[in-house]
Design an enzyme around this catalytic site. Sequence first.
Site, PDB file in Angstrom:
ATOM      1  N   ASP A 138      -3.321   2.512  -5.872  1.00 44.97           N
ATOM      2  CA  ASP A 138      -2.191   2.609  -4.940  1.00 44.97           C
ATOM      3  C   ASP A 138      -2.018   1.393  -4.039  1.00 44.97           C
ATOM      4  O   ASP A 138      -1.354   1.476  -3.018  1.00 44.97           O
ATOM      5  CB  ASP A 138      -2.323   3.872  -4.093  1.00 44.97           C
ATOM      6  CG  ASP A 138      -3.555   3.813  -3.192  1.00 44.97           C
ATOM      7  OD1 ASP A 138      -4.425   2.967  -3.448  1.00 44.97           O
ATOM      8  OD2 ASP A 138      -3.639   4.613  -2.250  1.00 44.97           O
ATOM      9  N   GLU A 139      -2.632   0.282  -4.364  1.00 45.71           N
ATOM     10  CA  GLU A 139      -2.391  -0.909  -3.549  1.00 45.71           C
ATOM     11  C   GLU A 139      -2.467  -2.161  -4.414  1.00 45.71           C
ATOM     12  O   GLU A 139      -3.095  -2.168  -5.469  1.00 45.71           O
ATOM     13  CB  GLU A 139      -3.387  -1.000  -2.391  1.00 45.71           C
ATOM     14  CG  GLU A 139      -4.820  -1.007  -2.844  1.00 45.71           C
ATOM     15  CD  GLU A 139      -5.797  -1.329  -1.721  1.00 45.71           C
ATOM     16  OE1 GLU A 139      -5.424  -2.095  -0.810  1.00 45.71           O
ATOM     17  OE2 GLU A 139      -6.929  -0.840  -1.769  1.00 45.71           O
ATOM     18  N   ASP A 163       0.857  -1.183   0.000  1.00 43.42           N
ATOM     19  CA  ASP A 163       0.000   0.000   0.000  1.00 43.42           C
ATOM     20  C   ASP A 163       0.893   1.232   0.000  1.00 43.42           C
ATOM     21  O   ASP A 163       1.775   1.369   0.843  1.00 43.42           O
ATOM     22  CB  ASP A 163      -0.895  -0.028   1.252  1.00 43.42           C
ATOM     23  CG  ASP A 163      -2.106   0.865   1.080  1.00 43.42           C
ATOM     24  OD1 ASP A 163      -2.190   1.546   0.041  1.00 43.42           O
ATOM     25  OD2 ASP A 163      -2.954   0.891   1.991  1.00 43.42           O
TER      26      ASP A 163
END
Lengths: 411, 370
Positions: A103-104, A8
């Site tokens: 974003d992860e 993350d």
Amino acid sequence: MRSIFHIDMDAFFVSVEELYDPSLKGKPVVVGGRPDARGVVSAASYAARKFGVHSAMPLRTAYKLCPQAIFLEGNLARYREVSLKVAEVLRNFSPQVSMASIDEAYLEMTGTERMYGPPMAAAHKLHEKIKQATGLNNSIGASRSRLVSKVASDQAKPNGILWITPQMEAAFLGPLDVRKIPGVGKVSEATLAKYGIRKVRDLARMDERFLAEHFGKVGMALAGKARGEDAGGWFDTEIGATEDPKSISHEHTYSEDTTDATILESTLSRLSEMVGRRLREHGFHARTVQLKLRYKDFSTITRAKSLADPTELDTEILTAVRNLFRSNWKPGMAIRLLGVHLTGFEGASPQMNLLEGDKKDRLRRVFQAADKMRDRFGDDSLSLASGMQGKFRERVHEALVIKEVIKEKES
Amino acid sequence: MEFAINKADLVRELNLSQGVVEKKTTIPILSNVLIEADGDRIVLTATDLELGVRCSAPAIVKKGGSGTIPAKKLLDYVRLLPDGEINIKFADNQWATITCGRSKTRIAGMSRESFPELPHLPEVLAEIPVKTLAMMISKTIFAISAEESRFTLNGALLIVRADGMVMVATDSHRLALVEQKVQLGNLKAPYRALLPRKAMNEILKLAADAEPDAKLMFSGDDNHLFFTLGQRLLISRKLTGNFPEFERVLPKEHAHAVSMDRDELKGALERVMQFADERSRAIKLTAAANEFRLHSSLSETGESEETLTVSYDGPPVQIGFNAQYIVDFLRATAETEVVFHFKDGGAAGEMRPGGDAAYTYRYIIMPMRI
């Protein structure tokens, strides 16, 4: 033994902004729009979070909590670019990668011990590689399941690594609030609290039958999750397996409600192009086109139309959705939000057309060429003339929060 | 207004209005039938603003006048009355009282003031044999597009000339064309109009009751088409817009043709179709040395094949078609022999009735990619 990483990126949007403007570092920064604009916070820096600002909060509320914060519009193209870099690092690290959002990501690390060493050592290598490639901080959770890895990466923040060794899952999850479990949102949290279930260990102690009785299928999944198992629909697919979407949609909320038919239809044109592009990316044809219309007072209607032939053309999507709009919008009623939603995906219709000749083939090639143009020169480089007045900035939120909000609404 | 009428006469004429009155409408008066009593007849009028029907029946008019009542409610009720004479009386407050034997009912009506005026009947253009027009309709109506947004394809093109009529319908996958030579008198120029599907259905109803050689008085103004049959008048709004240039897509010639027995082909199609995809109805047709093969398969359900013996010595050709489209044609064809014309898997196929028909019937079908 099974080994899964969850990666993350820390305060992703804000961190990317800091790369471009290092003077932002350490300051309270809010991405999402001007403080007086309608809309919500897409991301907040750790400094801003100290004031209580968080994602999905109205910008005006954020301004009240932290008036000294620097408010940025945000730049989706930049975030995508960095996200692609991260994805590249991950794919070089493990062949099985699932980007869960911008974003992860989840990484299947099972069987990589001889290459990277034990999970902790591997996570350090990966952490460093991401930092080198992007200059950004990230947090990694490692464990035997996706669920525990995800919770672990959250606990490891900022810029940390947390490995939950086998057998330790229950001890790790136990003291955490139930809200930390993916899939438990505000609503479930409140319901669980009614039965005195506040911590994950309270949940783990509950009888499975009780949970099934009171929460149905979700309850069964909860019981599993409390033990650290990948239970419930979230974790059904293999990491790295590509999952075809069942629907594609785009929505736009106006910064000021509007009754201007030209602007509204122009927005529909832009939305049709956006869904059309994603449809072609997946190689689908859509059978059903749906319009979503939200009035000033938040009353919302959806109207759908099934097409005689499934389509992949922006113009056909637009025609269908515009007809729905014209026959359902009461002119003069101020509109807050418009959305275009496609479902019923199938292959191209094998039926040839008597009247149109190769008109559709030519249009298809036009849109494919337009897609390539946009890939190179950006989304705004080309649009249907009917959408020229409907330009708007696309918003993407750091997806986790939004996903949870959506999940809550659905359940 | 007050009149007495025979139940059978009233039911028969009210039936005609049912296809026209709006069942769900935002304009309540359009659900009503207008009744006008004068002399020794009553005149019934119904309209949904797209289509209008006017018909009449003999009655004993005790007091002339007019009024409107819900058409469906009136018919549903009157149907249940015993055969015999019915008395209907309108009060000034728009309530109608219906008495028959020992039954007495009141129905709320509405003032005729708000009932739309039907357009005036223009000069008659041609006298059309109603059975001929009905034949042409039943050979084309199934090819009309079901997609409402394609306005110009929601009906058929009708061309009336001094020496005959042409009717064409298409949904862009197939096209049906009928041309019938018939002397229609002194039309100065061909008359072209788009006839909505709903009007075509009403003409079929009118024709069903008509004598074999009955004639329709046909006329039109800028926006409407008028069909008068005896005491009955049907008015339809024309569809606006341009019908596709159908002449351009009619195949000039075909490389190959096979002749088949209509019922044999229809039976085979209906069986093979059971194993075609339910939505696309795609089947594969193969013409080879003296045989014509139909084949369908559904990966999870099964497959089916039939072979018809035909006279064919061309090269093997394989074409995909929507089987339903072919069945539609076979159902509308009276001739026992049909001819299938084709070239290859990428070109339009054509079905025609065999033998020397007194009319031209062409049915063009676009293939499916297989």
